[in-house]
Scaffold this motif. Structure first.
Motif, short mmCIF file in Angstrom:
data_model
loop_
_atom_site.label_atom_id
_atom_site.label_comp_id
_atom_site.label_asym_id
_atom_site.label_seq_id
_atom_site.Cartn_x
_atom_site.Cartn_y
_atom_site.Cartn_z
N TRP A 79 -6.06 5.99 -5.87
CA TRP A 79 -6.38 4.63 -5.42
C TRP A 79 -5.13 3.90 -4.93
O TRP A 79 -5.15 3.30 -3.86
N TRP A 80 -4.04 3.96 -5.69
CA TRP A 80 -2.83 3.25 -5.30
C TRP A 80 -2.19 3.87 -4.06
O TRP A 80 -1.59 3.16 -3.24
N SER A 81 -2.30 5.17 -3.91
CA SER A 81 -1.78 5.79 -2.68
C SER A 81 -2.55 5.27 -1.48
O SER A 81 -1.96 4.91 -0.46
N ALA A 82 -3.88 5.21 -1.59
CA ALA A 82 -4.70 4.69 -0.50
C ALA A 82 -4.39 3.21 -0.24
O ALA A 82 -4.30 2.77 0.91
N TYR A 83 -4.20 2.45 -1.31
CA TYR A 83 -3.91 1.02 -1.20
C TYR A 83 -2.56 0.79 -0.52
O TYR A 83 -2.44 -0.04 0.38
N PHE A 84 -1.54 1.52 -0.92
CA PHE A 84 -0.22 1.38 -0.29
C PHE A 84 -0.26 1.84 1.16
O PHE A 84 0.34 1.23 2.03
N MET A 85 -0.99 2.94 1.43
CA MET A 85 -1.06 3.44 2.80
C MET A 85 -1.81 2.46 3.70
O MET A 85 -1.54 2.39 4.90
N ALA A 86 -2.71 1.68 3.13
CA ALA A 86 -3.45 0.67 3.91
C ALA A 86 -2.57 -0.55 4.22
O ALA A 86 -3.03 -1.49 4.87
N GLN A 87 -1.34 -0.52 3.77
CA GLN A 87 -0.35 -1.56 4.07
C GLN A 87 0.83 -0.86 4.74
O GLN A 87 1.81 -0.50 4.08
N PRO A 88 0.73 -0.66 6.05
CA PRO A 88 1.73 0.16 6.75
C PRO A 88 3.19 -0.26 6.53
O PRO A 88 4.06 0.61 6.44
N LYS A 89 3.46 -1.54 6.40
CA LYS A 89 4.85 -1.96 6.16
C LYS A 89 5.37 -1.43 4.83
O LYS A 89 6.50 -0.97 4.72
N ILE A 90 4.53 -1.50 3.82
CA ILE A 90 4.95 -1.05 2.48
C ILE A 90 5.06 0.47 2.45
O ILE A 90 6.03 1.02 1.92
N TRP A 91 4.08 1.15 3.02
CA TRP A 91 4.10 2.62 3.03
C TRP A 91 5.33 3.12 3.78
O TRP A 91 6.04 4.01 3.32
N SER A 92 5.61 2.49 4.91
CA SER A 92 6.78 2.85 5.69
C SER A 92 8.07 2.54 4.92
O SER A 92 9.01 3.35 4.92
N ALA A 93 8.12 1.40 4.25
CA ALA A 93 9.30 1.04 3.46
C ALA A 93 9.55 2.05 2.36
O ALA A 93 10.71 2.39 2.05
N MET A 94 8.48 2.56 1.77
CA MET A 94 8.64 3.55 0.70
C MET A 94 9.23 4.84 1.28
O MET A 94 10.14 5.43 0.70
#
Length: 180
Positions: A79-94
């Protein structure tokens, strides 16, 4: 927002404790700012907070927030992977943060997670986010892909924390102000 500690404290902290000592004060500042915000758009507050961090603090912060949520169980990992990926800025920052620390293994794992989630048409924004924790119960094929990724995550995260901790130890000025 550099953490203050004595040289003795810095040198005596084991790796994981040093890692947490550099993260926890940031989290407290972050949470207090989000609570204090007056507008309903807390993304501005989040972005302002993030901009005040050093590159190393950003990388540490975004990974640790993800890790604290995703490491609790396979369902939470999904769930959290999907949630973070749905926020491209955060996923990219990670991903940028993992590159910053030179952690190729976790970076590759995030790319594998991304590939699986895209294959199953997971949303790329929060506007379309309908992912539920029950999705794995309802889709055995998705579960078959997520399960080994969670196992890899569990193993790789330990090494990621070690890599970040060593980086903190070797680049203290980016995280810690020594007060003697």
């Amino acid at each position: 927002m550099i953490v203050k500690m004595t040289r003795r404290e810095f040198n005596s902290l084991p790796q994981e404790a040093l890692y947490k000592a550099c993260f926890e004060p940031l989290l407290l500042v972050y949470k207090s700012r989000v609570v204090e915000q007056i507008t309903k758009n807390d993304s501005i507050v989040k972005e302002q907070f993030y901009k005040q961090l050093t590159n190393g603090q950003r990388a540490l912060f975004v990974f640790q927030v993800y890790y604290e949520h995703a490491s609790n169980s396979m369902v939470e990992f999904y769930w959290w992977s999907a949630y973070f990926m749905a926020q491209p800025k955060i996923w990219s920052a990670m991903k940028i943060g993992l590159q910053y620390f030179g952690d190729d293994a976790m970076l590759r794992l995030l790319e594998e997670i991304e590939e699986v989630l895209k294959r199953y048409n997971h949303p790329s924004s929060l506007e379309k986010f309908t992912v539920t924790r029950e999705d794995l119960d309802n889709n055995r094929e998705l579960l078959a892909f997520i399960s080994p990724l969670y196992g890899k995550f569990d193993e790789t995260a330990f090494l990621t924390i070690k890599i970040i901790s060593e980086y903190v130890r070797n680049n203290q000025r980016e995280f810690v102000q020594i007060e003697d």
